[in-house]
Motif scaffolding. Structure first.
Motif, short mmCIF file in Angstrom:
data_model
loop_
_atom_site.label_atom_id
_atom_site.label_comp_id
_atom_site.label_asym_id
_atom_site.label_seq_id
_atom_site.Cartn_x
_atom_site.Cartn_y
_atom_site.Cartn_z
N VAL A 1 0.85 -1.19 0.00
CA VAL A 1 0.00 0.00 0.00
C VAL A 1 0.88 1.24 0.00
CG1 VAL A 1 -1.76 1.27 1.25
CG2 VAL A 1 -1.81 -1.23 1.24
N ALA A 2 0.59 2.17 -0.91
CA ALA A 2 1.36 3.41 -0.97
C ALA A 2 1.08 4.24 0.28
CB ALA A 2 0.97 4.20 -2.21
N PRO A 3 2.09 4.93 0.80
CA PRO A 3 1.87 5.77 1.99
C PRO A 3 0.93 6.91 1.67
CG PRO A 3 4.04 6.17 1.07
CD PRO A 3 3.50 4.98 0.34
N GLU A 4 0.17 7.34 2.66
CA GLU A 4 -0.74 8.47 2.50
C GLU A 4 0.01 9.76 2.79
OE1 GLU A 4 -5.11 9.94 4.05
OE2 GLU A 4 -3.74 8.99 5.47
N VAL A 5 0.04 10.65 1.82
CA VAL A 5 0.69 11.94 1.97
C VAL A 5 -0.38 13.02 2.08
CG1 VAL A 5 2.25 13.63 0.94
CG2 VAL A 5 2.72 11.19 0.68
N VAL A 6 -0.33 13.78 3.16
CA VAL A 6 -1.26 14.88 3.38
C VAL A 6 -0.42 16.13 3.64
CG1 VAL A 6 -3.04 15.84 4.89
CG2 VAL A 6 -3.06 13.40 4.34
N ILE A 7 -0.74 17.22 2.95
CA ILE A 7 0.01 18.46 3.12
C ILE A 7 -0.94 19.56 3.56
CG2 ILE A 7 1.50 20.17 2.02
CD1 ILE A 7 2.57 17.99 0.24
N ARG A 8 -0.57 20.22 4.64
CA ARG A 8 -1.43 21.24 5.25
C ARG A 8 -0.71 22.58 5.35
NH1 ARG A 8 -2.62 17.48 10.51
NH2 ARG A 8 -3.88 15.87 9.50
N PRO A 9 -1.45 23.69 5.32
CA PRO A 9 -0.84 24.97 5.67
C PRO A 9 -0.24 24.87 7.07
CG PRO A 9 -3.04 25.30 4.76
CD PRO A 9 -2.89 23.82 4.98
N ALA A 10 0.86 25.54 7.29
CA ALA A 10 1.59 25.36 8.54
C ALA A 10 0.77 25.75 9.77
CB ALA A 10 2.88 26.17 8.51
N ASN A 11 -0.16 26.68 9.63
CA ASN A 11 -0.93 27.05 10.82
C ASN A 11 -1.96 25.99 11.19
OD1 ASN A 11 -2.41 27.74 8.51
ND2 ASN A 11 -3.61 29.27 9.61
N GLU A 12 -2.13 24.98 10.33
CA GLU A 12 -2.99 23.85 10.67
C GLU A 12 -2.18 22.67 11.19
OE1 GLU A 12 -5.56 22.94 7.40
OE2 GLU A 12 -6.17 25.03 7.13
N ALA A 13 -0.88 22.85 11.31
CA ALA A 13 0.01 21.83 11.88
C ALA A 13 0.42 22.28 13.28
CB ALA A 13 1.25 21.65 11.00
N SER A 14 0.95 21.36 14.05
CA SER A 14 1.42 21.74 15.38
C SER A 14 2.87 22.18 15.32
CB SER A 14 1.27 20.56 16.36
OG SER A 14 2.28 19.59 16.14
N TRP A 15 3.24 23.02 16.28
CA TRP A 15 4.62 23.47 16.37
C TRP A 15 5.56 22.29 16.64
CZ3 TRP A 15 7.66 27.09 14.90
CH2 TRP A 15 8.88 27.36 15.56
N ASP A 16 5.11 21.36 17.46
CA ASP A 16 5.94 20.19 17.74
C ASP A 16 6.19 19.38 16.47
OD1 ASP A 16 6.12 20.86 20.40
OD2 ASP A 16 4.60 19.44 21.07
N ASP A 17 5.19 19.28 15.61
CA ASP A 17 5.36 18.54 14.35
C ASP A 17 6.39 19.23 13.46
OD1 ASP A 17 3.57 16.64 15.14
OD2 ASP A 17 1.93 17.30 13.82
N LEU A 18 6.31 20.56 13.37
CA LEU A 18 7.28 21.28 12.54
C LEU A 18 8.69 21.12 13.10
CD1 LEU A 18 8.00 23.10 10.21
CD2 LEU A 18 7.29 25.08 11.56
N GLN A 19 8.82 21.16 14.41
CA GLN A 19 10.13 21.00 15.02
C GLN A 19 10.69 19.59 14.83
OE1 GLN A 19 12.17 23.57 16.48
NE2 GLN A 19 10.66 24.56 15.16
#
Length: 209
Positions: free
Chosen positions: A2-20
């Protein structure tokens, strides 16, 4: 498989911990602020203050905040997830937001461009987290950056990728992205300012806005 699921979000919809989690090593020390601040100011700031600059620009954890008038339009990048794990980041904003680009000869060589034209956007940096490299995630990030800019009124978007000649390049050096990812997203070469760097651009039609 199964191909991995790629989801891309505007950064303000992501968490700071995820970006770090994505910004590690050299990217963690830079906090993706060198292009935004310019060399002189960037060198003067400790990492903690660089992080504060980035956090203000991206607005992680706050898709809409009436108290600060932060809206989805006011975020300076996109974050990629692979099967729910934070995996990649692209710094994309109005070209005028990146002071280092303004002072660099690369974007302007052999061109007549208004450096104050905020309707032209730029992809200033691309980072893929270790463990997710080699999966063409930069291709997904560049395509998502075009959509991000389009939805925020850009009339064109640029990138300044590197020609690798098929050689393996360290990710720190390749933060500008590879040429192939821009070609796949519909960008065209408009200048070749150095042996290994191109200026690539995609016009965004009025009908796309």
């Amino acid at each position: 498989m199964v191909a991995p699921e790629v989801v891309i979000r505007p950064a303000n919809e992501a968490s700071w911990d995820d970006l770090q989690a994505i910004l590690t090593g050299t990217a963690g020390r830079c906090q993706c602020t060198r292009q935004r601040l310019g060399d002189r100011e960037w060198y003067a700031l400790p990492v903690e203050q660089r992080a504060a600059v980035l956090r203000d620009a991206v607005g992680c954890d706050s898709p809409v905040d009436a108290a600060t008038d932060r809206t989805p339009a006011a975020t300076a990048g996109v974050v990629a997830y692979v099967d729910g794990e934070p995996a990649g980041w692209a710094a994309v904003d109005a070209r005028t937001a990146f002071r280092r680009l303004r002072g660099s000869p690369v974007p302007w060589a052999d061109r007549r461009e208004d450096k104050d034209d905020a309707s032209v956007w730029a992809i200033a940096c691309l980072v893929v987290r270790r463990g997710f490299r080699g999966q063409h995630l930069t291709y997904d990030l560049v395509r998502a950056s075009v959509d991000h800019a389009r939805e925020r009124g850009a009339r064109a978007i640029e990138g300044y990728p590197m020609l690798t000649g098929g050689a393996e390049i360290t990710w720190d050096e390749l933060s500008v992205g590879p040429v192939g990812a821009f070609l796949a997203a519909g960008f065209s070469e408009v200048a070749h300012p150095t042996k290994r760097r191109l200026v690539m651009r995609r016009e965004i039609r009025a009908s796309d806005l």
